[in-house]
Design an enzyme around this catalytic site. Structure first.
Site, short mmCIF file in Angstrom:
data_model
loop_
_atom_site.label_atom_id
_atom_site.label_comp_id
_atom_site.label_asym_id
_atom_site.label_seq_id
_atom_site.Cartn_x
_atom_site.Cartn_y
_atom_site.Cartn_z
N ASP A 1 -2.37 7.34 -0.57
CA ASP A 1 -1.30 8.29 -0.31
C ASP A 1 -0.91 8.17 1.16
OD1 ASP A 1 0.50 10.24 -0.77
OD2 ASP A 1 -0.92 11.85 -1.19
N SER B 1 7.47 12.64 0.47
CA SER B 1 7.31 13.12 -0.90
C SER B 1 7.42 14.64 -0.96
CB SER B 1 5.94 12.66 -1.44
OG SER B 1 5.62 13.33 -2.63
N SER C 1 -6.65 14.65 -9.66
CA SER C 1 -7.50 15.84 -9.73
C SER C 1 -7.73 16.24 -11.19
CB SER C 1 -6.87 17.00 -8.96
OG SER C 1 -5.69 17.43 -9.61
N THR D 1 -1.25 22.40 -10.58
CA THR D 1 -0.81 23.78 -10.83
C THR D 1 -0.08 23.87 -12.16
OG1 THR D 1 -0.62 24.25 -8.47
CG2 THR D 1 0.63 25.65 -9.96
N SER E 1 3.31 20.14 -9.47
CA SER E 1 3.02 18.86 -10.13
C SER E 1 1.91 19.02 -11.16
CB SER E 1 2.58 17.84 -9.07
OG SER E 1 1.39 18.29 -8.44
N ARG E 2 1.83 18.03 -12.01
CA ARG E 2 0.65 17.86 -12.85
C ARG E 2 -0.37 17.05 -12.06
NH1 ARG E 2 1.62 19.65 -17.91
NH2 ARG E 2 3.77 19.64 -18.71
N ALA E 3 -1.60 17.02 -12.57
CA ALA E 3 -2.66 16.30 -11.87
C ALA E 3 -2.37 14.81 -11.82
CB ALA E 3 -4.00 16.55 -12.56
N VAL E 4 -2.65 14.20 -10.67
CA VAL E 4 -2.59 12.75 -10.52
C VAL E 4 -4.01 12.20 -10.51
CG1 VAL E 4 -1.82 10.84 -9.08
CG2 VAL E 4 -0.40 12.87 -9.29
N LYS F 1 -8.66 14.61 1.35
CA LYS F 1 -7.73 13.54 1.72
C LYS F 1 -7.73 13.31 3.23
CE LYS F 1 -4.25 13.63 -1.96
NZ LYS F 1 -2.83 13.87 -2.28
#
Length: 492
Positions: A252, A260, A195, A199, A190-193, A284
């Site tokens: 989350d 997910s 953070s 990666t 994924s791209r950052a949400v 988290k």
């Protein structure tokens, strides 16, 4: 009612139509209700927004999400999707059946829900939770929509971290270790949400990350692995829409988190997955007991889906490594693969890779593969296959040139580095949109700091964003320094 449809761009992601308030009153519809559009035998459903300025009476504004609709259309009131009633059930803490969850997922995928309805679904799962049965049904439903990848190999390895720890860039090190051992590991990331870098953001510093399923097959066929952005392929696409609703609330829910992760793994054809569950202050998951409970739930859902899941409960009370942000993290990945880099990043990658070897029954030693240079060689093959420079070195990557140093205001020992604040400072500086933005930690937990010494340096690509990040560091204690003999931990 007959109206004239005209295309309009109001920047919304929803399938929205704009109605003049007078026309809406005549139709008897209100904002966020639905209308049915009929033209040339084709029927489309749109979600209503009202205006008395942007469209005139007799005109219907149609956003691009509804496709190309222009000219005379017949407009009538449309019924609510059944999934709205099921969301209301969940808000009332009533357990949902498999077909009800499937309908919610289908309506999200086909964009039949307004943003407020999707937000209500996320709030319901956060407040009332999902039972194990609901989590299993939800995971299956999410995996059933969108694309899937089938592989000829009986064993497909994968790895996922639930996130929340700054600088936790283990995946670009683990993937080439595992691929060098002969396993297939097609990693979609994924791209950052929330953070400073996902990666995919870090890898994009080094190579392309957007590929089709056919191209992913080709890359994995040549190198044994890949490191690509999952959003470029249509694997469990409902997950991305749900994340969009979760992000503003910074929530989350546990059941949704499991669904997910595992729906994407099932769609990607993974058979053996290591799930990294960091826990600690600022992560988290804050307690070991909570981490163990989450691991057990991952394993139960994995068993139901026929996937072998190994959960690694890891320390997550502080960032991993010293660099946070796409370029700074990419430098540490290259340094670690070439035999240097932060020891905690190296050790964590080795231990997770060894868990994956144990899960798949492969007789391999992750430390030996890394130390021998085989992992670096495979990583550079992956870079070349993904249109990157296989000869890139850490020294070739430069972070943002605008910097500010944050210094210790007392002598003492670093007792805590706040993951959430580290990520927030880096994002204020421009990460991940600006690859060179982020921060570099000079002192970590357990290390001594003298008054006036630099605790961390913030990097930015623009002076304005650097000023925004500095304003935050002036207000909060990102890195906590205490005298070793100080008995008072905090004062409230």
């Amino acid at each position: 009612m007959q109206l004239v449809a005209e295309p309009i761009d109001i920047g919304t992601r929803s399938p929205t139509v704009l109605l003049n308030e007078s026309d809406a009153a005549e139709l008897g519809v209100h904002a966020l209700e639905r209308v049915q559009l009929r033209r040339d035998g084709r029927t489309t459903i749109g979600i209503v927004e009202l205006t008395d300025e942007l469209v005139s009476e007799g005109t219907l504004g149609v956003t691009r999400r509804l496709g190309h609709i222009e000219g005379d259309v017949e407009v009538s009131v449309a019924p609510q999707p059944d999934s709205v009633y099921y969301i209301r059930k969940k808000l009332d803490d009533i357990e949902l059946e498999a077909d009800e969850l499937s309908q919610i997922v289908r309506d999200i995928y086909e964009e039949r829900l307004a943003d407020v309805e999707l937000g209500a679904y996320v709030s319901a799962t956060y407040t009332n939770g999902l039972s194990m049965e609901e989590t299993m049904h939800l995971t299956e439903s999410m995996a059933d929509v969108g694309e899937t990848i089938a592989w000829e190999e009986p064993v497909i390895a994968d790895k996922h971290s639930i996130g929340g720890v700054a600088g936790n860039r283990v995946t670009p090190i683990l993937v080439p270790i595992v691929a060098a051992a002969g396993l297939k590991i097609p990693k979609t990331s994924s791209r950052a949400v929330t953070s400073a870098a996902g990666t995919a953001d870090t890898m994009e510093v080094l190579c392309d990350v957007e590929f089709s399923v056919a191209e992913i097959r080709d890359i994995v066929g040549k190198t044994g692995g890949c490191l690509v952005w999952g959003g470029a392929v249509n694997l469990s696409p409902v997950d991305d829409q749900i994340i969009r609703a979760e992000t503003p609330l910074s929530i989350d829910p546990k059941g949704q988190l499991i669904a997910s992760v595992l729906s994407k793994k099932q769609s990607a054809g993974s058979t053996n997955v290591v799930v990294d569950i960091p826990y600690g202050e600022g992560a988290k998951v804050e307690s070991l007991a909570e981490a163990r409970e989450l691991a057990e739930d991952f394993n139960r859902v994995g068993d139901h889906l026929g996937m072998a899941i190994e959960c690694a409960i890891t320390t997550g009370a502080a960032p991993v490594g010293r660099g946070v942000g796409p370029v700074l993290e990419a430098r540490e990945v290259l340094a670690t693969l070439s035999g240097g880099g932060p020891n905690d990043l190296r050790v964590k990658a080795i231990r997770l890779a060894d868990l994956l070897f144990e899960s798949t029954g492969v007789d391999a030693d992750a430390a030996e593969i890394l130390d021998s240079g085989r992992a670096e060689e495979t990583f550079r093959e992956i870079l070349a296959a993904q249109n990157g420079d296989p000869d890139v070195e850490a020294a070739d990557l430069s972070p943002g040139r605008h910097t500010v140093a944050v210094r210790a205001d007392r002598d003492g020992v670093v007792t805590h580095v706040n993951n959430r604040l580290v990520n927030e400072v880096a994002r204020r500086a421009g990460a991940p949109r600006d690859p060179g933005a982020g921060l570099e930690l000079h002192r970590r937990v357990g290390e001594m700091a003298a008054s006036g010494e630099t605790l961390f340096t913030v990097h930015a690509e623009s002076e304005d964003k650097l000023a925004d990040a500095k304003a935050l560091t002036d207000r909060v204690e990102t890195v906590r320094v205490r005298h070793p003999d100080e008995a008072l931990v905090d004062r409230v």
